[in-house]
Enzyme design. Structure first.
Site, PDB file in Angstrom:
ATOM      1  N   SER A 102      -0.658   8.826   6.643  1.00 30.94           N
ATOM      2  CA  SER A 102      -0.432   7.495   6.088  1.00 30.94           C
ATOM      3  C   SER A 102      -1.610   6.579   6.429  1.00 30.94           C
ATOM      4  O   SER A 102      -2.725   6.847   5.990  1.00 30.94           O
ATOM      5  CB  SER A 102       0.917   6.974   6.603  1.00 30.94           C
ATOM      6  OG  SER A 102       1.313   5.835   5.905  1.00 30.94           O
ATOM      7  N   ASP A 152       6.753   9.610  -3.650  1.00 31.04           N
ATOM      8  CA  ASP A 152       6.282   8.732  -2.579  1.00 31.04           C
ATOM      9  C   ASP A 152       6.257   7.284  -3.087  1.00 31.04           C
ATOM     10  O   ASP A 152       5.491   6.957  -3.998  1.00 31.04           O
ATOM     11  CB  ASP A 152       4.876   9.193  -2.148  1.00 31.04           C
ATOM     12  CG  ASP A 152       4.387   8.488  -0.898  1.00 31.04           C
ATOM     13  OD1 ASP A 152       4.843   7.355  -0.641  1.00 31.04           O
ATOM     14  OD2 ASP A 152       3.553   9.068  -0.187  1.00 31.04           O
ATOM     15  N   HIS A 183       7.393   9.636   1.271  1.00 29.07           N
ATOM     16  CA  HIS A 183       6.193   9.379   2.086  1.00 29.07           C
ATOM     17  C   HIS A 183       6.246  10.121   3.431  1.00 29.07           C
ATOM     18  O   HIS A 183       5.278  10.105   4.185  1.00 29.07           O
ATOM     19  CB  HIS A 183       6.083   7.868   2.315  1.00 29.07           C
ATOM     20  CG  HIS A 183       4.741   7.424   2.811  1.00 29.07           C
ATOM     21  ND1 HIS A 183       3.581   7.557   2.073  1.00 29.07           N
ATOM     22  CD2 HIS A 183       4.365   6.848   3.992  1.00 29.07           C
ATOM     23  CE1 HIS A 183       2.555   7.072   2.772  1.00 29.07           C
ATOM     24  NE2 HIS A 183       3.012   6.645   3.932  1.00 29.07           N
TER      25      HIS A 183
END
Ligand code: MLT
Length: 201
Positions: A102, A152, A183
């Site tokens: 991320s 996501d 995600h």
């Protein structure tokens, strides 16, 4: 930068650079390093920016909207930290492989977008396109694994394929791995990344 360095058993192995997601710490991704290569050295770094008490690697103006000036500054800061750490801990600066999730994947992608030879390879879990409208350095010889989620909410699938295309245009070798998830970092994608890593020369 606050970090953990663990010297690996085999000095010919890469140093794995671990970059956590928003709200994480340098401890978060240590288990991933063990799953990818338990004999490699590990340099795990904590992001220098705080957002409501949550560590990150660069500022953002809103969800998915990056503070470009800070991104550029923090990317240079991380690159300098890597250069300095290679001298301090005596690891091969040319053999650093990032593993980021991320926000950590985004700063790793930003290293690739701004600097030639910053990373030998990168495993990017749920990255975004860090910047648009710039020319990337020649990434010939750089191998990149991207894990993306078809659902996501933070990174649309088109953005993952756009990132792949931008990196490939700069001559990187890119493997894009899909999970039918959001995600989150899944065990299946870590396993796929570990298999991909085994094939790197
Ligand atoms: C970012 O800000 O880097 C992305 O939105 C991912 C995240 O939530 O950290």
């Amino acid at each position: 930068m606050k970090h953990i360095f663990q010297k690996g058993k085999d000095p010919s192995k890469p140093t794995l650079l671990l970059l956590h997601g928003t709200g994480g710490t340098e401890k978060d991704l240590l288990p991933l390093a063990g799953m990818v290569d338990e004999d490699a050295s590990v340099l795990s770094v904590r992001g220098n920016v705080l957002e409501n008490g949550m560590p990150r690697f660069f500022r953002r103006l809103a969800e998915g909207v990056f503070d470009e000036e800070d991104l550029i500054f923090r990317t240079a800061e991380l690159k300098q930290f890597l250069d300095d750490s290679a001298e301090q801990y005596r690891f091969d600066r040319q053999n650093v492989i990032a593993i980021g999730y991320s926000n950590g994947a985004n700063i790793a992608a930003s290293l690739l977008f701004h600097y030639q030879n910053a990373l030998k390879a990168a495993i990017l879990h749920h990255p975004m396109v860090p910047r648009r409208g710039i020319e990337l350095p020649d990434l010939s010889g750089t191998s990149i694994f991207i894990a993306a989620g078809t659902n996501d909410p933070i990174c649309a699938s088109e953005e993952s394929t756009e990132l792949q295309a931008l990196l490939e245009k700069a001559n990187a070798s890119v493997k894009l791995h899909w999970e039918d998830r959001g995600h989150q970092l899944t065990a299946a994608e870590v396993e796929a990344a570990a298999q991909w890593y085994q094939q790197l020369s």
